[in-house]
Design a protein around this motif. Sequence first.
Motif, PDB file in Angstrom:
ATOM      1  N   GLY A 242      -4.302   1.201  -9.441  1.00  7.03           N
ATOM      2  CA  GLY A 242      -4.486   0.256  -8.351  1.00  7.03           C
ATOM      3  C   GLY A 242      -4.967   0.901  -7.062  1.00  7.03           C
ATOM      4  N   LYS A 243      -5.652   0.106  -6.231  1.00  5.31           N
ATOM      5  CA  LYS A 243      -6.025   0.567  -4.894  1.00  5.31           C
ATOM      6  C   LYS A 243      -4.768   0.850  -4.086  1.00  5.31           C
ATOM      7  CE  LYS A 243      -8.246  -0.914  -0.577  1.00  5.31           C
ATOM      8  NZ  LYS A 243      -8.954  -1.999   0.146  1.00  5.31           N
ATOM      9  N   TYR A 244      -3.773  -0.019  -4.256  1.00  3.71           N
ATOM     10  CA  TYR A 244      -2.482   0.145  -3.596  1.00  3.71           C
ATOM     11  C   TYR A 244      -1.426   0.458  -4.646  1.00  3.71           C
ATOM     12  CZ  TYR A 244      -4.512  -2.061   0.569  1.00  3.71           C
ATOM     13  OH  TYR A 244      -5.285  -2.354   1.662  1.00  3.71           O
TER      14      TYR A 244
ATOM     15  N   LEU B 295      -2.625 -11.690  -9.145  1.00  2.04           N
ATOM     16  CA  LEU B 295      -3.260 -10.443  -8.727  1.00  2.04           C
ATOM     17  C   LEU B 295      -3.756  -9.662  -9.933  1.00  2.04           C
ATOM     18  CD1 LEU B 295      -0.513  -9.241  -6.209  1.00  2.04           C
ATOM     19  CD2 LEU B 295      -2.720 -10.248  -5.590  1.00  2.04           C
TER      20      LEU B 295
ATOM     21  N   LEU C  47      -0.025  -7.468   0.745  1.00  7.00           N
ATOM     22  CA  LEU C  47      -1.378  -6.950   0.540  1.00  7.00           C
ATOM     23  C   LEU C  47      -2.352  -7.550   1.548  1.00  7.00           C
ATOM     24  CD1 LEU C  47      -1.638  -6.854  -3.361  1.00  7.00           C
ATOM     25  CD2 LEU C  47      -1.552  -4.894  -1.811  1.00  7.00           C
TER      26      LEU C  47
ATOM     27  N   GLU D 114      -4.553  -5.280   4.207  1.00  6.07           N
ATOM     28  CA  GLU D 114      -6.013  -5.341   4.315  1.00  6.07           C
ATOM     29  C   GLU D 114      -6.476  -5.548   5.752  1.00  6.07           C
ATOM     30  OE1 GLU D 114      -8.685  -5.306   1.688  1.00  6.07           O
ATOM     31  OE2 GLU D 114      -7.017  -4.039   1.053  1.00  6.07           O
TER      32      GLU D 114
ATOM     33  N   GLU E 194      -1.794   2.786   0.217  1.00  2.02           N
ATOM     34  CA  GLU E 194      -2.972   3.034  -0.603  1.00  2.02           C
ATOM     35  C   GLU E 194      -2.723   4.240  -1.501  1.00  2.02           C
ATOM     36  OE1 GLU E 194      -6.547   3.351   1.652  1.00  2.02           O
ATOM     37  OE2 GLU E 194      -6.553   1.222   2.224  1.00  2.02           O
TER      38      GLU E 194
ATOM     39  N   GLN F  11      -6.044  -4.129  -7.980  1.00  2.00           N
ATOM     40  CA  GLN F  11      -5.493  -4.213  -6.632  1.00  2.00           C
ATOM     41  C   GLN F  11      -4.213  -3.414  -6.437  1.00  2.00           C
ATOM     42  OE1 GLN F  11      -5.749  -8.697  -7.065  1.00  2.00           O
ATOM     43  NE2 GLN F  11      -5.950  -8.549  -4.844  1.00  2.00           N
TER      44      GLN F  11
END
Length: 387
Positions: A80-82, A30, A101, A105, A182, A2
């Motif tokens: 991570g995505k972010y 997380l 987060l 989203e 992101e 994440q």
Amino acid sequence: MQLSVIILNYNVRYFLEQCVLSVQEAITALEAEIIVVDNNSTDDSCLMMQQRFPGVKLIQNKENFGFPKGNNIGVSEAKGKYICILNPDTVVAEDTFIKILAFAERQENLGIIGCKLIDGTGNFLPESKRGIPTPWVASTKVFGLYKLFPKWKLFNQYYAQHLNDNETGKVEILVGAFMLMERDLYKQLQGFDEDCFMYADDIDLSYRALQKQKSNYYFHETTVLHYKGESTVKDEKYMKRFQEAMNFFYMKHFRKSWFFSAFIRIGIMIFSFIKMFQGKPNAKPVPESYIFYSSNKILSEKLPVILKNKVRFLDFKKEKMVNSCLILGGDKGEIILDNHYVSFKKCIKIIETLKDKRITFKIFPKNANFIIGSDSRNDRGQIVKIK
């Protein structure tokens, strides 16, 4: 994964330790990683990281590459995505990343998210949300017009005063002390511009996100403590780099003209003079009394010897925190918050709630051997070692 938290460090070993501790607490729920990039510190930052946080990825640069390149190196290793670009002189709450987060989203066409920042005395840092520093907007800052006319839209764009400090919404420019986005966007923007050593890089990155038709946000529902001024001593070298940074941004994004260049040069000189004046440390009065907010009776007995002053002990389990004036009896005093018993979130809340010119704050980080804090946003912080 994440989230990847990127922390670029340069010679702030104790602040880095506290920062990493707070981030570890904030990512427990997380799938996340911490990446610390060290820009060739001369203190024992790297040794501390290796001994205290062996599971954290540490990148040791052989020279000081500056803020943009140092962070770009860290992000290149992120999974991570972010990603979150985070200063080492910050403290995040245990739920900071969960909240931000969740907000991310829910957004469409997301750019960069910043959050509410306060300094070590509990005061809101207005650079948490800013507007594009066009020549006019910059002039309202340089000449203090935003203070004289806070309700006039014409004068209040520099610090995005269309938004209340406790109101989430779209803004144009965010500060590099805390930037979440992101990872794919960061790559699209090719990261921070390495032609800028520091100081205009966050403005430039925020502006380029807007040029991609992305929406940048100020998110007020989490507060992060930022000991502003700790990462950089405001000396002559700082002033030179600050001027170079502002010139870099204007020359990159705005049409050049002799009038424009002259205006910016004058503005930078004035602003740099103000910064230099603000950056000079003032003599700090010794607190007249101390409050140790903890349940650690052994340490409460040691502190009077270490601090060479009387320390009043408040057991947080038995007593509620009340108005600071009542606690300290109107004296100039200091409140020490024991993170072994008081969460980082509660430490931040107490500092923000009890802010008072007569009160300073320190935190005793969990499993650490020092007390740490800052009495001013314009100079370096204070560290007291506990043996």
